[in-house]
Design a protein around this motif. Sequence first.
Motif, short mmCIF file in Angstrom:
data_model
loop_
_atom_site.label_atom_id
_atom_site.label_comp_id
_atom_site.label_asym_id
_atom_site.label_seq_id
_atom_site.Cartn_x
_atom_site.Cartn_y
_atom_site.Cartn_z
N THR A 173 0.83 -1.22 0.00
CA THR A 173 0.00 0.00 0.00
C THR A 173 0.86 1.27 0.00
O THR A 173 0.38 2.34 -0.31
CB THR A 173 -0.96 0.05 1.21
OG1 THR A 173 -0.17 0.12 2.41
CG2 THR A 173 -1.86 -1.18 1.26
N ALA A 176 1.41 2.54 -3.97
CA ALA A 176 0.24 2.58 -4.85
C ALA A 176 0.53 3.48 -6.05
O ALA A 176 1.31 4.43 -5.97
CB ALA A 176 -0.94 3.13 -4.06
N VAL A 177 -0.10 3.15 -7.15
CA VAL A 177 0.00 3.99 -8.36
C VAL A 177 -1.41 4.39 -8.77
O VAL A 177 -2.36 3.68 -8.44
CB VAL A 177 0.69 3.23 -9.54
CG1 VAL A 177 2.16 3.04 -9.27
CG2 VAL A 177 0.01 1.90 -9.81
N PRO A 178 -1.57 5.50 -9.49
CA PRO A 178 -2.92 5.88 -9.93
C PRO A 178 -3.49 4.78 -10.81
O PRO A 178 -2.77 4.19 -11.61
CB PRO A 178 -2.69 7.16 -10.73
CG PRO A 178 -1.32 7.62 -10.38
CD PRO A 178 -0.53 6.43 -9.95
N ARG A 179 -4.77 4.50 -10.67
CA ARG A 179 -5.36 3.38 -11.42
C ARG A 179 -5.23 3.56 -12.92
O ARG A 179 -5.06 2.60 -13.66
CB ARG A 179 -6.83 3.23 -11.03
CG ARG A 179 -7.49 2.03 -11.67
CD ARG A 179 -8.74 1.62 -10.96
NE ARG A 179 -8.50 1.11 -9.63
CZ ARG A 179 -8.07 -0.13 -9.36
NH1 ARG A 179 -7.80 -0.96 -10.33
NH2 ARG A 179 -7.87 -0.52 -8.13
N ASP A 213 -10.75 6.40 -8.85
CA ASP A 213 -10.08 7.20 -7.81
C ASP A 213 -9.49 6.32 -6.70
O ASP A 213 -8.99 6.84 -5.70
CB ASP A 213 -11.03 8.25 -7.24
CG ASP A 213 -12.31 7.64 -6.69
OD1 ASP A 213 -12.43 6.39 -6.73
OD2 ASP A 213 -13.17 8.41 -6.22
N GLU A 214 -9.55 5.02 -6.85
CA GLU A 214 -8.92 4.14 -5.85
C GLU A 214 -7.53 3.78 -6.31
O GLU A 214 -7.29 3.62 -7.51
CB GLU A 214 -9.73 2.85 -5.72
CG GLU A 214 -10.83 2.96 -4.69
CD GLU A 214 -11.63 1.67 -4.59
OE1 GLU A 214 -11.45 0.78 -5.44
OE2 GLU A 214 -12.43 1.59 -3.66
N PRO A 215 -6.59 3.62 -5.38
CA PRO A 215 -5.22 3.30 -5.82
C PRO A 215 -5.16 1.89 -6.40
O PRO A 215 -5.96 1.03 -6.06
CB PRO A 215 -4.41 3.39 -4.53
CG PRO A 215 -5.39 3.24 -3.43
CD PRO A 215 -6.71 3.72 -3.93
N TYR A 217 -2.07 -1.22 -7.37
CA TYR A 217 -0.73 -1.60 -6.92
C TYR A 217 0.05 -2.20 -8.08
O TYR A 217 -0.52 -2.93 -8.90
CB TYR A 217 -0.84 -2.58 -5.74
CG TYR A 217 -1.64 -1.96 -4.62
CD1 TYR A 217 -1.14 -0.82 -3.97
CD2 TYR A 217 -2.89 -2.43 -4.27
CE1 TYR A 217 -1.88 -0.21 -2.98
CE2 TYR A 217 -3.63 -1.81 -3.27
CZ TYR A 217 -3.12 -0.70 -2.63
OH TYR A 217 -3.84 -0.08 -1.67
#
Length: 421
Positions: A173, A176-179, A213-215, A217
Amino acid sequence: MIWRQIDGDREQIVGDRAGGVLLQGDARTVDLSAYQGRVQCVYLDPPFFTGDEFNFRMRVGESGWAEGKQYLTLGAYSDSFPGGQAQYLALLRGLLERAYDLLSDTGALFLHLDSRMSAHARILCDQIFKESNFINEIIWAYQSGGRSKRHFSRKHDVILFYAKSRQLYFDITRVAVPRRDTRSNHMRRTVDAQGRPCRTIRAGGKIYTYYDDEPAYPDDVWADVSHLQQKDPQRTGYDTQKPLALLNRIVRCCTRPGDIVADLCCGSGTTLMAAAENDCRFLGVDLSPHAISVCRKRLLDTTLEVRVPFTHTGARLEADLVPGIGYYEIELQNYEPDLAFPEGTRFTPAGLRVEGLDAIDQWSVGFLRDGAYKVYVSNARRKQTPALRTLLELPLLRGQAAISIVDVLGRRTLWVPEEEK
Ligand SMILES: C[S@@+](CC[C@H](N)C(=O)[O-])C[C@H]1O[C@@H](n2cnc3c(N)ncnc32)[C@H](O)[C@@H]1O
């Protein structure tokens, strides 16, 4: 006032950020006993068995730093092994055994190679770290350099990730990278009942929803970290320098603030920078004096201990030491370098002469105290500040005032005022 060179083997710099130690030498044999079993992350980016010689491009003087057209090309390290594969694998084995001893039970190893030796390295790692501690073979895919028509262009490196034991600390976590950066073109773009953008996919009779808008991985193919471009501001002039974004991901996924990160082939110090950025302490080791001087410069704002003996050169230094209210003013007056250029040094432009203060890349003022040289103020040439500041202020404190200089050949010298006869 004339200054004279003295011996010293510890330079301590007090900075604003977490820091660590720099050592010069063969990482297989330098004394690292104080770190045994205490390191959380070891990153190894050793020679790749390319057969090439790698260089360090040292800019010279104010115009060299401002415009980049005046520099020395100096040998940094050799990736050529006259003893062939056996000699290379002996180096790799020695480094891996060292890494294993340094790591704590929760620690992680990242070994960075390319397709030449990665298969051999995997077998060595299985032997030293145990096959069951293999975690990932990370493919770092990039777009740089030329293209071949004789075979598929080789555009990836391999990073082997091993745990020291089953107690590995790993927190995805933190990386994380932008989706939008993840592959998603096989999914249906839509919005949910609240109007929130997402992508959905049906599999095994279920619908999976991934919100924009969710990270997300990273998986084990890293194609989102680009190689350093020719003009990248991160570039230090040290060949084979890796991008900070790559090392940030490696350091962050397996450490917590305060942990120790070690790089036993630290080159220009990218891993050490990533460690400091993530509030970790670091240990950097390299054979090359140029690596040490580049690392020193990049890490001047950390709490850094350079445990590398100062050398003696034939240079001559004149500087004024003027006591003021609460501080000394130390002003460089004249520096006559004694530069013995190693064989193979290339001069750009041809015939470049390196004289006076142009021979100085970094300098600092401080005190000799408790067997160490403690730096109070430093100055280094950089692209943004190409001129050397010739006057530094040193607080009036206990101890013998001293100056350290790093010249364009990466030689570090330590100076104190010559006693009047
Ligand atoms: C590929 S470069 C590392 C580049 C580095 N990751 C960076 O971002 O700048 C490999 C480094 O290993 C160093 N090296 C080679 N053999 C070594 C050894 N036995 N001990 C310590 N350093 C070594 C070289 O001097 C060189 O700086």
